[in-house]
Design an enzyme around this catalytic site. Sequence first.
Site, PDB file in Angstrom:
ATOM      1  N   CYS A   2       0.827  -1.084   0.045  1.00 15.36           N
ATOM      2  CA  CYS A   2      -0.173  -0.013  -0.161  1.00 15.36           C
ATOM      3  C   CYS A   2       0.998   1.109  -0.108  1.00 15.36           C
ATOM      4  O   CYS A   2       2.089   0.898   0.332  1.00 15.36           O
ATOM      5  CB  CYS A   2      -0.896   0.136   1.151  1.00 15.36           C
ATOM      6  SG  CYS A   2      -1.838  -1.546   1.530  1.00 15.36           S
ATOM      7  N   ARG A  28       2.060   1.465  -6.325  1.00 19.33           N
ATOM      8  CA  ARG A  28       2.174   0.394  -5.155  1.00 19.33           C
ATOM      9  C   ARG A  28       0.979  -0.323  -5.023  1.00 19.33           C
ATOM     10  O   ARG A  28       1.157  -1.418  -4.472  1.00 19.33           O
ATOM     11  CB  ARG A  28       2.575   0.958  -4.107  1.00 19.33           C
ATOM     12  CG  ARG A  28       3.715   1.882  -3.830  1.00 19.33           C
ATOM     13  CD  ARG A  28       3.982   2.657  -2.780  1.00 19.33           C
ATOM     14  NE  ARG A  28       4.175   1.828  -1.541  1.00 19.33           N
ATOM     15  CZ  ARG A  28       5.420   1.567  -0.925  1.00 19.33           C
ATOM     16  NH1 ARG A  28       6.508   1.857  -1.811  1.00 19.33           N
ATOM     17  NH2 ARG A  28       5.437   0.822   0.045  1.00 19.33           N
ATOM     18  N   TRP A  75      -3.738  -1.901  -1.602  1.00 21.96           N
ATOM     19  CA  TRP A  75      -3.523  -3.193  -2.229  1.00 21.96           C
ATOM     20  C   TRP A  75      -3.909  -4.150  -1.093  1.00 21.96           C
ATOM     21  O   TRP A  75      -3.295  -4.566  -0.469  1.00 21.96           O
ATOM     22  CB  TRP A  75      -2.201  -3.286  -2.754  1.00 21.96           C
ATOM     23  CG  TRP A  75      -1.728  -4.486  -3.369  1.00 21.96           C
ATOM     24  CD1 TRP A  75      -0.961  -5.569  -2.839  1.00 21.96           C
ATOM     25  CD2 TRP A  75      -1.936  -4.753  -4.675  1.00 21.96           C
ATOM     26  NE1 TRP A  75      -0.560  -6.613  -3.916  1.00 21.96           N
ATOM     27  CE2 TRP A  75      -1.356  -6.309  -4.968  1.00 21.96           C
ATOM     28  CE3 TRP A  75      -2.432  -4.176  -5.725  1.00 21.96           C
ATOM     29  CZ2 TRP A  75      -1.180  -6.713  -6.153  1.00 21.96           C
ATOM     30  CZ3 TRP A  75      -2.552  -5.056  -6.772  1.00 21.96           C
ATOM     31  CH2 TRP A  75      -1.919  -6.246  -7.194  1.00 21.96           C
ATOM     32  N   ASN A 101       0.314   0.248   6.322  1.00 18.80           N
ATOM     33  CA  ASN A 101       0.723  -0.642   5.274  1.00 18.80           C
ATOM     34  C   ASN A 101       1.637  -1.769   5.987  1.00 18.80           C
ATOM     35  O   ASN A 101       2.305  -1.684   6.745  1.00 18.80           O
ATOM     36  CB  ASN A 101       2.005   0.007   4.462  1.00 18.80           C
ATOM     37  CG  ASN A 101       2.752  -0.335   3.460  1.00 18.80           C
ATOM     38  OD1 ASN A 101       2.096  -1.822   2.993  1.00 18.80           O
ATOM     39  ND2 ASN A 101       3.649  -0.081   2.868  1.00 18.80           N
ATOM     40  N   GLY A 102       1.054  -3.166   5.534  1.00 24.08           N
ATOM     41  CA  GLY A 102       1.593  -4.229   6.345  1.00 24.08           C
ATOM     42  C   GLY A 102       0.747  -5.220   6.679  1.00 24.08           C
ATOM     43  O   GLY A 102      -0.453  -5.264   5.995  1.00 24.08           O
ATOM     44  N   GLU A 487      12.211 -20.072 -18.580  1.00 21.36           N
ATOM     45  CA  GLU A 487      11.909 -18.942 -18.110  1.00 21.36           C
ATOM     46  C   GLU A 487      13.005 -17.865 -18.420  1.00 21.36           C
ATOM     47  O   GLU A 487      12.833 -16.714 -18.900  1.00 21.36           O
ATOM     48  CB  GLU A 487      11.961 -18.945 -16.445  1.00 21.36           C
ATOM     49  CG  GLU A 487      11.611 -17.417 -15.819  1.00 21.36           C
ATOM     50  CD  GLU A 487      10.222 -16.847 -16.414  1.00 21.36           C
ATOM     51  OE1 GLU A 487       9.285 -17.362 -17.079  1.00 21.36           O
ATOM     52  OE2 GLU A 487      10.086 -15.693 -15.719  1.00 21.36           O
ATOM     53  N   LYS A 491      12.261 -14.600 -20.837  1.00 20.78           N
ATOM     54  CA  LYS A 491      12.759 -13.156 -20.203  1.00 20.78           C
ATOM     55  C   LYS A 491      13.363 -12.557 -21.576  1.00 20.78           C
ATOM     56  O   LYS A 491      13.307 -11.191 -21.829  1.00 20.78           O
ATOM     57  CB  LYS A 491      13.397 -13.087 -19.287  1.00 20.78           C
ATOM     58  CG  LYS A 491      13.062 -13.247 -17.721  1.00 20.78           C
ATOM     59  CD  LYS A 491      11.751 -12.488 -17.369  1.00 20.78           C
ATOM     60  CE  LYS A 491      10.435 -12.685 -17.812  1.00 20.78           C
ATOM     61  NZ  LYS A 491       9.532 -13.521 -17.231  1.00 20.78           N
ATOM     62  N   GLU A 494      11.220 -11.601 -24.544  1.00 17.63           N
ATOM     63  CA  GLU A 494      10.409 -10.579 -24.355  1.00 17.63           C
ATOM     64  C   GLU A 494      10.652  -9.226 -24.500  1.00 17.63           C
ATOM     65  O   GLU A 494      10.374  -8.192 -25.043  1.00 17.63           O
ATOM     66  CB  GLU A 494       9.401 -10.745 -23.272  1.00 17.63           C
ATOM     67  CG  GLU A 494       9.251 -11.891 -22.542  1.00 17.63           C
ATOM     68  CD  GLU A 494       8.293 -11.689 -21.269  1.00 17.63           C
ATOM     69  OE1 GLU A 494       7.338 -11.106 -21.369  1.00 17.63           O
ATOM     70  OE2 GLU A 494       8.848 -11.955 -20.124  1.00 17.63           O
ATOM     71  N   HIS A 510      19.052 -34.042 -29.852  1.00 20.16           N
ATOM     72  CA  HIS A 510      17.959 -34.900 -30.635  1.00 20.16           C
ATOM     73  C   HIS A 510      17.461 -33.776 -31.885  1.00 20.16           C
ATOM     74  O   HIS A 510      16.456 -33.606 -32.188  1.00 20.16           O
ATOM     75  CB  HIS A 510      16.598 -35.249 -30.081  1.00 20.16           C
ATOM     76  CG  HIS A 510      16.954 -36.299 -28.986  1.00 20.16           C
ATOM     77  ND1 HIS A 510      17.282 -37.401 -29.232  1.00 20.16           N
ATOM     78  CD2 HIS A 510      17.159 -36.231 -27.636  1.00 20.16           C
ATOM     79  CE1 HIS A 510      17.322 -38.334 -28.298  1.00 20.16           C
ATOM     80  NE2 HIS A 510      17.591 -37.345 -27.102  1.00 20.16           N
ATOM     81  N   LYS A 609       0.651  -6.002 -19.909  1.00 17.90           N
ATOM     82  CA  LYS A 609       1.046  -6.712 -18.445  1.00 17.90           C
ATOM     83  C   LYS A 609      -0.043  -7.783 -18.157  1.00 17.90           C
ATOM     84  O   LYS A 609       0.348  -8.819 -17.521  1.00 17.90           O
ATOM     85  CB  LYS A 609       1.119  -5.568 -17.429  1.00 17.90           C
ATOM     86  CG  LYS A 609       1.407  -6.148 -15.966  1.00 17.90           C
ATOM     87  CD  LYS A 609       2.705  -6.651 -16.019  1.00 17.90           C
ATOM     88  CE  LYS A 609       3.179  -7.065 -14.713  1.00 17.90           C
ATOM     89  NZ  LYS A 609       4.306  -8.358 -14.980  1.00 17.90           N
TER      90      LYS A 609
END
Length: 614
Positions: A2, A28, A75, A101-102, A487, A491, A494, A510, A609
Amino acid sequence: MCGIVGYIGTNREAYPILIKGLQRLEYRGYDSAGVALLNKKGLNIYKAKGKVADLQDYCQDKDTSGTVGIAHTRWATHGEPSATNAHPHYSESKNLAIIHNGIIENFAEIKRNLEGKGIEFRSDTDTEVLVQLVEYIQERKRLDLLTAVQVALHQVIGAYAIALLDKNNPDTIIAARKQSPLVVGIGDGEFFLGSDASPIIEYTDKMVYLEDGNIAVMKLGEELKVVNILNEELSPAIHTVDLNLGQIEKGGYPHFMLKEIFEQPECLTNCMRGRINVEHNHVTLSALIDHRSKLIDAKRIIIVACGTSWHAALIGKQIIENLCRIPVNVEYASEFRYRNPVVRSCDVVIAISQSGETADTLAAVELAKEKGAFIYGICNAIGSSIPRATDTGTYIHVGPEIGVASTKAFTGQVTVLTMFALTLAEAKGTVANKDYVKIVEQLATIPDKIREVLKTNDTVRDLARTFTYAHNFIYLGRGFSYPVALEGALKLKEISYIHAEGYPAAEMKHGPIALIDSDMPVVVIATHNAMYEKVLSNMQEIKARQGRVIALVSKGDTMVSRLADAVIELPETMECLEPLVATVPLQLLAYHIAVCKGKNVDQPRNLAKSVTVE
Ligand code: F6R
């Protein structure tokens, strides 16, 4: 994650400062926002679900006067996103207002005690518990606000950055921090408060970064006072901050992606908080325990996901099968939804999604539901569509991910999948206690190990300069490292637009081996694990064809360095946890190559996104 803003002065109106500050902190998190303002008539709180703009609309016909105020963009963690659960929260008498926040871990216990004393709660949040507790202590023990805050914080377990207003002390804001950032800005006869410097820098460059355990008293007409919980006075350093706004919203990093890569130790600590008990080497995912029988009796687990989340699923498959002895199928959500798959009521479907909004994953969830499966969500965005559509689930709690290339969400997903496997294996009795304890112990050390890996950033940047020329890359790994190879390749593709492929190392002979020549960089994950010797021979095959090897090795390895063109050392951990450390240098490599090539790292071409369309 937050955002907190505060202002106390005499000559300026607080509301415009707070709104602007919230807008700067909106990155945030933004499921709801609110503001508390003190003026001669009293203490007013206004809150709205949605963005800061929704709060502004709501406030249009309200009394927003006053030179003292606190504000918050939320958030959600406890309680769904709504105006009721948005901050600030009043105390019962409405004399106090708090923003937070937390996470207050023992909020349920404190709430039960306070309810037992007749205090009524208005929201589902852990935050309201704190303001009610402060007021209860203040009234019951006849203590001043600062002492009541100190006594209350003594009783609280968890992480917090808080700010409090008191109608009866209109010249003071009290703020406190433990494991959540908080910055006080010192102006001329005025104070500013922020989760970071972004809401403050426009007004003053003199800032105090509060440390864990600090309580700041911002009182008009006095100097900033900082004390600890025992009321010992501290002398914090006042920094002159030399930053522009664009920079600080990214916390001083040039891109959100780099910031998010570097945030991973803290994010994974947040992800494990309240779930791993280090003292007793125990893991509990409450959602799993609440639906224990459904999960224990599952005959099969199907994981549906896309992109990076699908790579996390491949790691989850291995750890769940190893520990829980249940077969796990990993499916691309986009294929699954159109394939008339066999799904039975004895199956559990896990949907993994950072955004919680990916259209294919959501459709796969709906299909699995129709077929009677029990659905478990692993998501980041609180209150998003997928968590709402599932039967239960676990949030990864890594905070908003802004960079389009997913980084911290991946490690958060793998962490939750590991905790899922441990919780289920313990419930099913399929894991030996010594193995269980060892994994829990090692998992708890992962944030520190990632910190160590992040120290290789300069080495990786230098390496990236060498390999910017390449038009193709191959990434190889085996076992748990195979999804890491996928992965790493994703990365790079992209954000740098270099063609890259990930393969299980043994598959190379192969077909893909035909691609190897002196121009081809091959990234090999060659850490000390069960497949080490085999991967060494795969590496020999590449070198025999003049390929250029960049190897990820366990610290102190000498065998690989003799073969590889470049090595990046990783701290040792258990094989099943290695993806959590090995992915990080590959994120950095992709990042630095893209920067060297001058690409838009945070908003790569053609990508969104959150893919809410098919
Ligand atoms: C890769 C990336 C995408 C997402 C994919 C799924 O860096 O960000 O591949 O992983 O679009 O998104 P979520 O996890 O939001 O469902």
